[in-house]
Write an enzyme that holds these catalytic residues in place. Structure first.
Site, PDB file in Angstrom:
ATOM      1  N   GLY A  14       1.608 -32.765  60.735  1.00 22.22           N
ATOM      2  CA  GLY A  14       0.485 -32.662  61.674  1.00 22.22           C
ATOM      3  C   GLY A  14      -0.515 -33.777  61.436  1.00 22.22           C
ATOM      4  O   GLY A  14      -1.726 -33.565  61.478  1.00 22.22           O
ATOM      5  N   ARG A  17      -3.726 -36.231  64.200  1.00 22.43           N
ATOM      6  CA  ARG A  17      -5.093 -35.948  64.666  1.00 22.43           C
ATOM      7  C   ARG A  17      -5.886 -35.210  63.595  1.00 22.43           C
ATOM      8  O   ARG A  17      -5.325 -34.694  62.638  1.00 22.43           O
ATOM      9  CB  ARG A  17      -5.053 -35.064  65.923  1.00 22.43           C
ATOM     10  N   SER A 143      -7.631 -22.390  54.048  1.00 24.57           N
ATOM     11  CA  SER A 143      -8.867 -22.271  54.828  1.00 24.57           C
ATOM     12  C   SER A 143      -9.737 -21.178  54.225  1.00 24.57           C
ATOM     13  O   SER A 143      -9.230 -20.269  53.560  1.00 24.57           O
ATOM     14  CB  SER A 143      -8.531 -21.892  56.274  1.00 24.57           C
ATOM     15  N   TYR A 155      -4.191 -16.033  61.534  1.00 24.23           N
ATOM     16  CA  TYR A 155      -4.587 -17.262  60.830  1.00 24.23           C
ATOM     17  C   TYR A 155      -5.025 -16.950  59.391  1.00 24.23           C
ATOM     18  O   TYR A 155      -4.660 -17.651  58.447  1.00 24.23           O
ATOM     19  CB  TYR A 155      -5.719 -17.927  61.617  1.00 24.23           C
ATOM     20  N   LYS A 159      -3.213 -18.400  55.957  1.00 22.40           N
ATOM     21  CA  LYS A 159      -3.989 -19.227  55.038  1.00 22.40           C
ATOM     22  C   LYS A 159      -4.078 -18.590  53.653  1.00 22.40           C
ATOM     23  O   LYS A 159      -4.128 -19.290  52.642  1.00 22.40           O
ATOM     24  CB  LYS A 159      -5.383 -19.515  55.620  1.00 22.40           C
ATOM     25  N   ILE A 188     -15.037 -27.354  59.826  1.00 23.76           N
ATOM     26  CA  ILE A 188     -14.813 -28.792  59.972  1.00 23.76           C
ATOM     27  C   ILE A 188     -14.776 -29.122  61.462  1.00 23.76           C
ATOM     28  O   ILE A 188     -14.144 -28.411  62.251  1.00 23.76           O
ATOM     29  CB  ILE A 188     -13.469 -29.236  59.325  1.00 23.76           C
TER      30      ILE A 188
END
Length: 254
Positions: A14, A17, A143, A155, A159, A188
């Site tokens: 990934g 970006r 995260s 999510y 994580k 972020i």
């Protein structure tokens, strides 16, 4: 003056970006040869052109981390091109946020697959080369959501799972000169947080301001903040740092 990643090859999933791109650029600045994979061909082309324009050595390959064969083929191509694979950063990720009662099977499965299955595929493929050369650095991007976050059951789960994965790899691979650590970003500014702002119906600038007001250092994070932490774990001098999770969030997260 020798740059600290001179002669090393870094592989970032990934990496076209946001946080992934900032990580790849940090390694490139410090002399590493860079390989990135992404599913987004357009973003890959843009990143490839940008890196080459800056004079960095980059291999940008299209691959889906959910498909083991594609990841293995990409890593093999990286080793054949650059001669080694020294640093793996498992950064590829997606969000499919929703409250539990609204979350579909697809929302759950896609997030689990990209983050957990994707990291498993890349680590399994990379360790083969790292074990042979008796050297490696694996850094997983977790995260602060690992501690629980409303609307992110999927999510938060992946994580947190990545932290367990990290500690297990540290125990299994440490004897081969391979360390495994995790960086857990807080807020972020990326495309992903823009998508979250959109989901909750708040203008991004206002969303960032609101987040910054709750962060002890009084500002939001930038992708470069995460790249700096990843570089610390990847450093040759960090060989006694293994199985750790570093929260990069501007202060205590709860």
């Amino acid at each position: 003056m020798t740059k600290r990643f001179e002669g090393r090859t870094a592989f970032v999933t990934g990496g076209s970006r946001g946080i992934g791109k900032a990580i790849a650029e940090e390694f490139a600045k410090e002399g590493a040869k860079i390989a990135i994979i992404d599913i987004n061909e357009e973003a890959l082309s843009e990143a490839r052109a940008e890196f080459r324009e800056k004079g960095y050595e980059i291999l940008a390959l299209q691959a889906n981390v959910v498909k083991a064969a594609e990841v293995e083929a990409a890593i093999e191509e990286v080793v054949n091109t650059f001669g080694s694979l020294d640093i793996l950063v498992n950064n590829a990720g997606i969000i499919r946020d929703n409250l539990l009662f609204k979350m579909s099977d697809s929302d759950w499965d896609q997030v689990i697959d990209v983050h957990l299955k994707g990291s498993f595929h890349a680590a399994r493929a990379a360790q083969k080369y790292m074990v042979q050369q008796k050297y490696g650095r694996i850094i997983n991007i977790s995260s602060t959501s690992a501690l629980g976050n409303r609307g992110q059951a999927n999510y938060a789960t992946v994580k947190a799972g990545l932290q367990g994965f990290t500690k297990t790899l540290a125990k299994e691979l440490g004897k081969y000169g391979i360390t495994s650590n995790a960086v857990a970003p807080g807020f972020i500014e990326t495309e992903m947080t823009k998508a979250t702002a959109e989901r909750v119906g708040v203008p991004f600038e206002q969303f960032v301001k609101g987040a910054a007001s709750r962060i002890p250092v009084g500002r939001s994070g930038k992708p470069e903040d995460i790249a700096n932490a990843v570089a610390f774990f990847a450093d040759e001098k960090s060989s006694y740092v293994n199985g750790q999770v570093l929260y990069v969030a501007g202060g205590p997260t709860n």
